[in-house]
Scaffold this active site. Structure first.
Site, PDB file in Angstrom:
ATOM      1  N   ASP A 450       0.835  -1.199   0.000  1.00  0.00           N
ATOM      2  CA  ASP A 450       0.000   0.000   0.000  1.00  0.00           C
ATOM      3  C   ASP A 450       0.872   1.251   0.000  1.00  0.00           C
ATOM      4  O   ASP A 450       1.900   1.317   0.676  1.00  0.00           O
ATOM      5  CB  ASP A 450      -0.887  -0.023   1.244  1.00  0.00           C
ATOM      6  CG  ASP A 450      -1.859   1.130   1.288  1.00  0.00           C
ATOM      7  OD1 ASP A 450      -2.701   1.223   0.385  1.00  0.00           O
ATOM      8  OD2 ASP A 450      -1.780   1.936   2.237  1.00  0.00           O
ATOM      9  N   GLU A 479       1.438  -0.591  -5.171  1.00  0.00           N
ATOM     10  CA  GLU A 479       0.438   0.429  -5.453  1.00  0.00           C
ATOM     11  C   GLU A 479       1.188   1.742  -5.652  1.00  0.00           C
ATOM     12  O   GLU A 479       1.576   2.408  -4.686  1.00  0.00           O
ATOM     13  CB  GLU A 479      -0.569   0.583  -4.313  1.00  0.00           C
ATOM     14  CG  GLU A 479      -1.646   1.612  -4.664  1.00  0.00           C
ATOM     15  CD  GLU A 479      -2.298   2.270  -3.465  1.00  0.00           C
ATOM     16  OE1 GLU A 479      -3.411   2.811  -3.624  1.00  0.00           O
ATOM     17  OE2 GLU A 479      -1.705   2.268  -2.374  1.00  0.00           O
TER      18      GLU A 479
END
Length: 695
Positions: A450, A479
């Site tokens: 993330d 990400e």
């Protein structure tokens, strides 16, 4: 060993973070800059974490002094290619019904890592304007008048210029020497590159033992140490992502030198299975249904459904302790959330998925924590041991309405005040987050990382070597929004394809023709991604509005068809296949769209059955749209050398009639239904047919 890792490559003006590996928070560590180009005045602090901002092209050499010795770090800086770009918006560009304007506006974008309070647009007549020096490519800036970002405006500018070249290394033993060959390729809009080679300070291979002949370094076999890492960068107007070979020497027996063996590996390559896989993302707390609480046990009981889809990988959104439904505000990195279940129940779910032949990807959140995490509370309350655990910014830079304790504020991205950024300039934090990696790496098969762009590159390089050392098949998915090829340099295996995602949405609105997907694919090479890099293709995820809700069922089927028939790794976001229209909506079990679910099953099976759909390369196919909107139709070929398939996508309503000269069968491999005759196919959303054998 605390050696900081491989050589680093950057452009002038780009800050490079340098840090010891395997950090011990109590160890003494300091940096010193021992070499820099003659015209440079760059400096490097003497603390345990260094930040070098090259001001002149050339080679910089730094030394890290730690308890296990003195280690050299090479930093190669290349000229920056930038242009001053102008972003501007007017009051009419802002969304929202009520808007309070001001003389200046907050601006965030990739140029400031989406950090508020650092860049402001000044009012110029009816416009708010800001300029920034940016590299070639398309860039976005988001404007807001307050820290809530409830009302925003966006401007887009394109900076013309060359893309990044690429390089790929191979190696073999020739006439007693080990020879490295570099295949350097120009960017689509760039000139032919040259190649620079660099050794790794962790190895004992001496530069004097390497003779470079053009693009081929040669090392006498007897000069090779037990392990040697060789790095290369292609250089034209811009520099490439570096490629790496690891050369290992060993003996099959204790006999003569002829028994010595040389093996070569490519540490940056993704695991082979990833390009053949289909990923299924589960937003965990919406998966069980409307009236049943989602728990690990509840998900485990629904594994037969996941099996029926034919997917290979399940990506679970965060399962650690968190006060939020989405789970990205972590309050305990080492335990599971109580509402989901115990650690043992989580591992039972993983085992059940493994029994079904499905790998599990864990959502690794290490850019930030919840502000409810005890570490952040102790940090803000002035406990000395936690003073450097989180980023600190001047209160004058903070644009939130939070009354932060003290004379400073935490660093955070966007308006995410509740998830302050961890401070990777702290050895304590680096050790803490490496312990988190160690905690979960043996439980799952990969990490989806993330806010990967918020964590230093050097830390990701260490994570990669750490998790791959024992399990080369472990998957790392970043990400990074928008995508950035720098994260393919010995960091991540699989990357969000934000360009194809955005393009499929533009096609859905009619803002772009269906053929624009070719430009999105070409952008991968323009951005400098290595050919072997993996790309996740998707139409939905938990952070975006559902494609179905925004663009309708017809466009959705064509867009999903594209993700399964173009090169890359397709991803289904749970609910996409059931007709869920809410971004993080509850799974529709009893009232879902079974036809749409079967459509996804058919696509998964088709891709698994036909290697041509998993091969690299796409070739546009000439076609004529007899009936329907030509801009809503695209056709292309996919081949693995043994089989060639023609894919026709139709993003519009109803049926389009399309004639092609490249097919001789009119049975759709996806549905098994006849789709026309005499080289003409009728396409509702997607048709896949064999190509003519004799061309």
């Amino acid at each position: 060993m605390h050696h900081p890792g491989p050589p680093r490559f950057a452009t002038v003006g780009e800050s490079v973070e340098l840090a010891p590996r395997q950090p011990d928070p109590d160890m003494a560590a300091k940096w010193r800059l021992v070499k820099r180009p003659a015209a440079s005045t760059a400096t490097l602090g003497d603390g345990p974490i260094g930040h070098l901002e090259p001001d002149t092209p050339g080679v910089y050499r730094a030394e890290l002094i730690v308890p296990d010795g003195t280690h050299e770090q090479v930093i190669r800086a290349f000229p920056g290619v930038t242009e001053t770009a102008r972003f501007s918006v007017t009051a009419d560009d802002f969304d929202g019904d009520e808007l309070t304007v001001a003389d200046r506006a907050i601006v965030i974008g990739t140029f400031n890592d989406f950090t508020m309070g650092t860049h402001w647009a000044e009012r110029d007549g009816d416009e708010w304007v800001i300029e920034a020096d940016l590299p070639p490519g398309t860039h976005h800036a988001i404007f807001s008048f307050d820290g809530s970002f409830e009302s925003t405006a966006t401007d887009e500018v394109t900076v013309e210029g060359p893309g990044r070249p690429r390089v790929e290394l191979t190696g073999e033993t020739v006439d007693g020497d080990f020879v490295v060959s570099a295949d350097a390729r120009a960017a689509p809009s760039g000139s032919e590159p040259e190649v620079e080679f660099y050794l790794d300070g962790r190895d004992s291979l001496e530069e004097s033992a390497v003779a470079v002949d053009g693009d081929e370094p040669r090392v006498p076999r007897e000069a090779l140490p037990e392990t040697a890492r060789i790095h290369a960068v292609a250089v034209a107007e811009r520099h490439s992502v570096a490629d790496t070979l690891i050369v290992e020497c060993g003996r099959e027996s204790e006999d003569a030198d002829t028994d010595e063996t040389v093996s070569v590996s490519r540490p940056a390559d993704p695991p082979a299975w990833a390009s053949d896989a289909t990923i299924y993302e589960i937003f965990v707390r919406s998966f069980a249904g409307e009236t049943v609480d989602t728990t690990f046990e509840a998900i485990e009981r629904r594994v037969p459904y996941i099996e029926s889809l034919g997917v290979d990988v399940v990506w679970l959104t965060p399962v650690q302790a968190s006060p939020t439904r989405h789970g990205y505000h972590i309050t305990d990195f080492f335990d599971t959330a109580e509402d989901l279940g115990t650690r043992e129940e989580f591992e039972s779910l993983v085992d059940r998925l493994h029994d079904a032949g499905i790998r599990v990807v864990f959502d690794l959140v290490i850019n930030h924590s919840s502000w409810d995490h005890p570490a952040f509370q102790l940090h803000r309350a002035g406990v000395p041991e936690y003073a450097d655990y989180y980023e600190r910014i001047p209160v004058s830079q903070d644009v939130s309405d939070v009354d932060w304790a003290g004379t400073d504020a935490p660093g955070y991205y966007f308006n995410w005040t509740r998830i302050p950024n961890l401070n990777y300039d702290s050895l304590d934090v680096r050790r803490w987050m490496l312990d988190v990696v160690e905690e979960w790496r043996d439980v799952v098969d990969g990490f989806r990382c993330d806010v990967a762009w918020g964590v230093p590159h050097g830390f990701w390089k260490e994570v990669r070597e750490r998790v791959k050392a024992d399990d080369p098949e472990f998957l790392l998915l970043d990400e990074t929004v928008p995508r950035d090829a720098a994260f393919a340099e010995n960091e991540f295996d699989l990357h969000y394809d934000t360009y194809l995602f955005d393009t499929l949405r533009d096609i859905g609105t009619g803002a772009e023709p269906a053929s624009a997907l070719f430009e999105a694919l070409d952008a991968t090479a323009e951005h400098g991604y290595p050919d072997r890099a993996g790309h996740m293709r998707y139409v939905d995820n938990h952070d975006e509005d559902r494609y179905l809700d925004q663009y309708g069922a017809a466009s959705l089927r064509a867009a999903v068809g594209a993700t399964f028939t173009l090169p890359g790794t397709p991803m289904i976001y749970a609910g996409q296949e059931r007709g869920v229209e809410q971004q993080r909506g509850t799974m529709r079990w009893h009232d879902g769209d079974n036809d749409l679910t079967d459509f996804h099953r058919q696509l998964v099976a088709l891709r698994a059955d036909h290697a041509a759909l998993r091969a690299p390369g796409v070739c546009p196919v000439a076609h004529t749209v007899e009936t329907g909107d030509a801009d809503r139709v695209v056709a292309y070929e996919r081949t693995d050398g043994d089989e060639t398939l023609v894919v026709v996508l139709h993003f519009g309503d109803g049926t389009a009639k399309v004639s092609l000269d490249t097919i001789d069968e009119e049975t759709d491999l996806l549905s098994g239904n006849p789709v026309g005759g005499d080289g003409t196919v009728e396409v509702g959303d997607i048709v896949v047919v064999p190509a003519t054998r004799e061309r």
